[in-house]
Motif scaffolding. Structure first.
Motif, PDB file in Angstrom:
ATOM      1  N   TYR A  85       0.835  -1.208   0.000  1.00 24.67           N
ATOM      2  CA  TYR A  85       0.000   0.000   0.000  1.00 24.67           C
ATOM      3  C   TYR A  85       0.869   1.257   0.000  1.00 24.67           C
ATOM      4  O   TYR A  85       0.670   2.175  -0.804  1.00 24.67           O
ATOM      5  N   ASN A  86       1.849   1.283   0.908  1.00 30.53           N
ATOM      6  CA  ASN A  86       2.725   2.458   1.000  1.00 30.53           C
ATOM      7  C   ASN A  86       3.512   2.676  -0.285  1.00 30.53           C
ATOM      8  O   ASN A  86       3.649   3.808  -0.759  1.00 30.53           O
ATOM      9  N   ASN A  87       4.040   1.596  -0.854  1.00 26.63           N
ATOM     10  CA  ASN A  87       4.794   1.722  -2.107  1.00 26.63           C
ATOM     11  C   ASN A  87       3.915   2.240  -3.239  1.00 26.63           C
ATOM     12  O   ASN A  87       4.355   3.037  -4.068  1.00 26.63           O
ATOM     13  N   GLY A  88       2.685   1.779  -3.258  1.00 28.95           N
ATOM     14  CA  GLY A  88       1.764   2.210  -4.304  1.00 28.95           C
ATOM     15  C   GLY A  88       1.364   3.670  -4.179  1.00 28.95           C
ATOM     16  O   GLY A  88       1.044   4.324  -5.180  1.00 28.95           O
ATOM     17  N   MET A  89       1.389   4.199  -2.947  1.00 30.53           N
ATOM     18  CA  MET A  89       0.974   5.577  -2.720  1.00 30.53           C
ATOM     19  C   MET A  89       2.123   6.574  -2.789  1.00 30.53           C
ATOM     20  O   MET A  89       1.890   7.784  -2.809  1.00 30.53           O
ATOM     21  N   MET A  90       3.373   6.104  -2.833  1.00 29.19           N
ATOM     22  CA  MET A  90       4.509   7.021  -2.789  1.00 29.19           C
ATOM     23  C   MET A  90       4.510   7.983  -3.973  1.00 29.19           C
ATOM     24  O   MET A  90       4.738   9.178  -3.819  1.00 29.19           O
ATOM     25  N   GLU A  91       4.272   7.460  -5.180  1.00 28.10           N
ATOM     26  CA  GLU A  91       4.283   8.317  -6.367  1.00 28.10           C
ATOM     27  C   GLU A  91       3.002   9.137  -6.462  1.00 28.10           C
ATOM     28  O   GLU A  91       3.034  10.322  -6.795  1.00 28.10           O
ATOM     29  N   LYS A  92       1.885   8.519  -6.158  1.00 26.55           N
ATOM     30  CA  LYS A  92       0.602   9.224  -6.231  1.00 26.55           C
ATOM     31  C   LYS A  92       0.524  10.307  -5.177  1.00 26.55           C
ATOM     32  O   LYS A  92       0.116  11.435  -5.450  1.00 26.55           O
ATOM     33  N   GLY A  93       0.927   9.977  -3.961  1.00 24.50           N
ATOM     34  CA  GLY A  93       0.932  10.940  -2.876  1.00 24.50           C
ATOM     35  C   GLY A  93      -0.453  11.215  -2.313  1.00 24.50           C
ATOM     36  O   GLY A  93      -1.469  10.657  -2.749  1.00 24.50           O
ATOM     37  N   TYR A  94      -0.469  12.084  -1.324  1.00 23.74           N
ATOM     38  CA  TYR A  94      -1.703  12.478  -0.644  1.00 23.74           C
ATOM     39  C   TYR A  94      -1.843  13.995  -0.719  1.00 23.74           C
ATOM     40  O   TYR A  94      -0.897  14.712  -1.050  1.00 23.74           O
ATOM     41  N   HIS A  95      -3.030  14.464  -0.348  1.00 24.58           N
ATOM     42  CA  HIS A  95      -3.266  15.880  -0.160  1.00 24.58           C
ATOM     43  C   HIS A  95      -3.745  16.085   1.283  1.00 24.58           C
ATOM     44  O   HIS A  95      -4.269  15.154   1.912  1.00 24.58           O
ATOM     45  N   PHE A  96      -3.571  17.274   1.793  1.00 19.95           N
ATOM     46  CA  PHE A  96      -4.081  17.562   3.125  1.00 19.95           C
ATOM     47  C   PHE A  96      -5.591  17.317   3.163  1.00 19.95           C
ATOM     48  O   PHE A  96      -6.316  17.717   2.259  1.00 19.95           O
ATOM     49  N   GLY A  97      -6.036  16.629   4.196  1.00 17.65           N
ATOM     50  CA  GLY A  97      -7.446  16.271   4.333  1.00 17.65           C
ATOM     51  C   GLY A  97      -7.750  14.850   3.906  1.00 17.65           C
ATOM     52  O   GLY A  97      -8.806  14.297   4.275  1.00 17.65           O
ATOM     53  N   ASP A  98      -6.852  14.224   3.134  1.00 16.58           N
ATOM     54  CA  ASP A  98      -7.054  12.822   2.743  1.00 16.58           C
ATOM     55  C   ASP A  98      -6.938  11.913   3.958  1.00 16.58           C
ATOM     56  O   ASP A  98      -6.199  12.204   4.905  1.00 16.58           O
ATOM     57  N   LYS A  99      -7.642  10.792   3.884  1.00 19.35           N
ATOM     58  CA  LYS A  99      -7.532   9.775   4.933  1.00 19.35           C
ATOM     59  C   LYS A  99      -6.828   8.560   4.367  1.00 19.35           C
ATOM     60  O   LYS A  99      -7.125   8.134   3.245  1.00 19.35           O
ATOM     61  N   LEU A 100      -5.879   8.009   5.111  1.00 21.63           N
ATOM     62  CA  LEU A 100      -5.166   6.820   4.662  1.00 21.63           C
ATOM     63  C   LEU A 100      -6.128   5.642   4.642  1.00 21.63           C
ATOM     64  O   LEU A 100      -6.703   5.272   5.683  1.00 21.63           O
ATOM     65  N   GLN A 101      -6.326   5.059   3.471  1.00 17.03           N
ATOM     66  CA  GLN A 101      -7.222   3.912   3.318  1.00 17.03           C
ATOM     67  C   GLN A 101      -6.389   2.632   3.362  1.00 17.03           C
ATOM     68  O   GLN A 101      -6.069   2.035   2.342  1.00 17.03           O
ATOM     69  N   LEU A 102      -6.040   2.202   4.564  1.00 18.05           N
ATOM     70  CA  LEU A 102      -5.167   1.046   4.715  1.00 18.05           C
ATOM     71  C   LEU A 102      -5.880  -0.235   4.306  1.00 18.05           C
ATOM     72  O   LEU A 102      -7.108  -0.336   4.410  1.00 18.05           O
ATOM     73  N   PRO A 103      -5.127  -1.223   3.857  1.00 18.23           N
ATOM     74  CA  PRO A 103      -5.739  -2.490   3.405  1.00 18.23           C
ATOM     75  C   PRO A 103      -6.516  -3.176   4.530  1.00 18.23           C
ATOM     76  O   PRO A 103      -6.157  -3.078   5.715  1.00 18.23           O
ATOM     77  N   SER A 104      -7.569  -3.888   4.152  1.00 18.77           N
ATOM     78  CA  SER A 104      -8.391  -4.604   5.142  1.00 18.77           C
ATOM     79  C   SER A 104      -7.583  -5.666   5.875  1.00 18.77           C
ATOM     80  O   SER A 104      -7.868  -5.974   7.041  1.00 18.77           O
ATOM     81  N   THR A 105      -6.566  -6.226   5.208  1.00 24.16           N
ATOM     82  CA  THR A 105      -5.685  -7.201   5.870  1.00 24.16           C
ATOM     83  C   THR A 105      -5.054  -6.590   7.115  1.00 24.16           C
ATOM     84  O   THR A 105      -4.809  -7.291   8.103  1.00 24.16           O
ATOM     85  N   VAL A 106      -4.813  -5.293   7.068  1.00 19.25           N
ATOM     86  CA  VAL A 106      -4.228  -4.587   8.214  1.00 19.25           C
ATOM     87  C   VAL A 106      -5.314  -4.202   9.214  1.00 19.25           C
ATOM     88  O   VAL A 106      -5.237  -4.526  10.404  1.00 19.25           O
ATOM     89  N   THR A 107      -6.340  -3.500   8.735  1.00 23.67           N
ATOM     90  CA  THR A 107      -7.338  -2.945   9.651  1.00 23.67           C
ATOM     91  C   THR A 107      -8.148  -4.009  10.372  1.00 23.67           C
ATOM     92  O   THR A 107      -8.497  -3.845  11.543  1.00 23.67           O
ATOM     93  N   GLU A 108      -8.450  -5.121   9.700  1.00 23.12           N
ATOM     94  CA  GLU A 108      -9.278  -6.167  10.322  1.00 23.12           C
ATOM     95  C   GLU A 108      -8.535  -6.952  11.385  1.00 23.12           C
ATOM     96  O   GLU A 108      -9.160  -7.614  12.217  1.00 23.12           O
ATOM     97  N   ASN A 109      -7.212  -6.895  11.355  1.00 26.41           N
ATOM     98  CA  ASN A 109      -6.421  -7.638  12.338  1.00 26.41           C
ATOM     99  C   ASN A 109      -5.722  -6.723  13.334  1.00 26.41           C
ATOM    100  O   ASN A 109      -4.917  -7.192  14.147  1.00 26.41           O
ATOM    101  N   ALA A 110      -6.037  -5.433  13.281  1.00 29.05           N
ATOM    102  CA  ALA A 110      -5.372  -4.467  14.159  1.00 29.05           C
ATOM    103  C   ALA A 110      -6.303  -4.014  15.267  1.00 29.05           C
ATOM    104  O   ALA A 110      -7.478  -3.713  15.040  1.00 29.05           O
ATOM    105  N   GLU A 111      -5.748  -3.984  16.467  1.00 25.93           N
ATOM    106  CA  GLU A 111      -6.476  -3.385  17.592  1.00 25.93           C
ATOM    107  C   GLU A 111      -6.313  -1.869  17.562  1.00 25.93           C
ATOM    108  O   GLU A 111      -7.231  -1.117  17.854  1.00 25.93           O
ATOM    109  N   SER A 112      -5.111  -1.413  17.177  1.00 28.55           N
ATOM    110  CA  SER A 112      -4.855   0.025  17.041  1.00 28.55           C
ATOM    111  C   SER A 112      -3.742   0.256  16.029  1.00 28.55           C
ATOM    112  O   SER A 112      -2.894  -0.609  15.823  1.00 28.55           O
ATOM    113  N   ILE A 113      -3.777   1.428  15.402  1.00 36.45           N
ATOM    114  CA  ILE A 113      -2.753   1.819  14.426  1.00 36.45           C
ATOM    115  C   ILE A 113      -2.348   3.258  14.735  1.00 36.45           C
ATOM    116  O   ILE A 113      -3.212   4.128  14.906  1.00 36.45           O
ATOM    117  N   SER A 114      -1.061   3.507  14.813  1.00 36.54           N
ATOM    118  CA  SER A 114      -0.587   4.875  15.020  1.00 36.54           C
ATOM    119  C   SER A 114       0.573   5.156  14.075  1.00 36.54           C
ATOM    120  O   SER A 114       1.183   4.245  13.516  1.00 36.54           O
TER     121      SER A 114
END
Length: 341
Positions: free
Chosen positions: A31-60
Motif C-alpha cells: 500500500y505504502n509503495n503504491g501511494m509514494m508516487e501518487k501521494g496524498y493531499h491535506f485532508g485525505d484519509k489513509l485507506q489502509l488495506p483490510s488485511t491490516v485494519t481487520e487484524n489491528a487493535e490500534s494503528i498509530s
C-alpha cells in the motif's frame, strides 16, 4: 498424548500468528509503495488495506518525535513533501508491528508554467561562483563561493567589475546573502556561522552561529520581518532577524506531484518567495505561508547558453529590478533582465 496435542495446537497458533504478521506487513508495504508516487493531499484519509485494519487493535503513526492515531493527512502533523514515518500496529493477538514508510504530501493545484521575455542582458564576472545575488537600485551585491576564494562584492549594474571587495578567510565558503536596512546578512556553507556587514563599506560588523537544525547554509532572503534560509533540503527556515540563531518557523516546499528539495538561492518579492533548485534550470514561485509551489519558470535555454556544458555552472541567482526579474548563474558571463508574465 494430551501434551503432544497441546504442543501441536501451540505450533499451529504460532504459525498462524506469523502468517498474519507477514501478511499485514506485506499488505502495508504494498500500500505504502503504491501511494509514494501518487501521494496524498491535506485532508485525505489513509485507506489502509483490510488485511491490516481487520487484524489491528490500534494503528498509530510516528514522525519527527510526534505520534498520532488519526489517519488523516493533517497539516498539524504532516508537512508538504516527503514525511519519513513509522507505522505502529498493535494486533488483536497482542503483538506490536513496526514498519517504516514515506508519506508524500503534494499540493492539490498544479504549478503554473510561468512565462517570461528577456528585455536586457548585462555582463557578469565569469569567474564568480555565485552563491548570493542581490540588486538594490543600480547596485549589484554578490556572495561569491569557493574554497579559498570566497568574497562579498558590490558593483554598478552593467559593469561587473567589483567596486568594493571583502575577501573571506581561506576556511570560509560564502553562501547566500540578503539586505536588511543598511546591513547585509550572509550565510556560510559548512562553517555553521553567518556574518553581518555594513552594506556600504562591506566591513564585517558581527557574526552569529547558525541554528542547529540548519546543517548547511545555502540561500538567504528577507521578507520584511524575518530572514528566510535554505540548507539544501525541502525546508524554508524563517529566522529572527535580531537573533538569526533562532528559528521562528519551518515551512516545507512541494508541488502537485513532487517534493522540491535542494532549494538554493532565494528572493522575496511581492508576497512570494522565488527559489532556485540546485542543478535544475528552474525558478519556483512559492507561497511562504503554505510552502506550495504555485508557479515555475523554465530557464533551460539561458542555462544551456551560459553553462557551456559545465555541470556546476548552474542557474543560481535571482533578484528584482522593479517588477522585472534578474537572473544569472555560477560562472555565467551574463545576467538577464526578464519581464515576467
Amino acid at each position: 498424548m494430551k501434551q503432544k496435542i497441546i504442543i501441536g495446537c501451540a505450533s499451529v497458533f504460532l504459525l498462524t500468528s506469523c502468517n498474519n504478521k507477514e501478511k499485514m506487513l506485506d499488505a502495508l508495504a504494498d500500500y505504502n509503495n503504491g501511494m509514494m508516487e501518487k501521494g496524498y493531499h491535506f485532508g485525505d484519509k489513509l485507506q489502509l488495506p483490510s488485511t491490516v485494519t481487520e487484524n489491528a487493535e490500534s494503528i498509530s503513526i510516528s514522525f519527527d518525535g510526534k505520534q498520532t492515531s488519526d489517519l488523516t493527512i493533517n497539516p498539524q502533523f504532516f508537512t508538504l513533501g516527503n514525511n519519513e514515518v513509522i507505522f505502529t500496529i498493535k494486533t488483536k493477538d497482542g503483538e506490536v508491528l513496526n514498519q517504516d514508510a514515506t508519506v508524500n504530501v503534494f499540493t492539490k493545484n498544479p504549478e503554473q508554467n510561468l512565462g517570461y521575455k528577456v528585455v536586457a542582458d548585462y555582463p557578469h564576472g565569469p569567474d564568480h561562483f555565485i552563491e548570493g545575488f542581490l540588486v538594490e537600485g543600480n547596485t549589484v551585491y554578490e556572495s561569491v563561493g569557493g574554497e579559498g576564494v570566497s568574497q562579498l562584492i558590490k558593483y554598478p549594474l552593467g559593469e561587473a567589475v567589483p567596486a568594493v571587495v571583502r575577501k573571506q578567510p581561506a576556511d570560509i565558503f560564502s553562501e547566500g546573502c540578503t539586505i536588511v536596512g543598511n546591513k547585509i546578512y550572509q550565510l556560510t556553507y559548512r562553517n555553521k556561522i553567518g556574518f553581518v556587514y555594513d552594506k556600504n563599506t562591506l566591513e564585517k560588523q558581527s557574526e552569529f552561529p547558525l541554528p542547529n537544525v540548519i546543517g548547511e547554509g545555502w540561500g538567504l532572503t528577507y521578507d520584511g520581518k524575518n530572514l528566510i534560509a535554505t540548507d539544501g533540503t525541502k525546508n524554508l527556515y524563517f529566522l529572527d532577524v535580531e537573533n538569526p540563531s533562532k528559528v521562528i518557523k519551518t515551512v516545507a516546499v512541494a508541488g502537485n506531484k513532487m517534493t522540491y528539495d535542494q532549494l538554493n538561492e532565494l528572493e522575496y518579492h511581492n508576497g512570494f518567495i522565488y527559489a532556485n533548485v540546485w542543478h535544475h534550470p528552474i525558478v519556483l514561485k512559492i507561497n511562504p505561508e503554505t510552502g506550495e509551489a504555485v508557479g515555475k519558470f523554465d530557464f533551460t535555454k539561458l542555462t544551456e547558453e551560459n553553462s557551456k556544458g559545465e555541470s556546476e555552472h548552474v542557474l543560481n541567482g535571482i533578484a528584482f529590478k522593479g517588477e522585472n526579474m534578474l537572473i544569472t548563474g555560477k560562472n555565467w558571463p551574463k545576467m538577464y533582465e526578464v519581464d515576467i508574465r
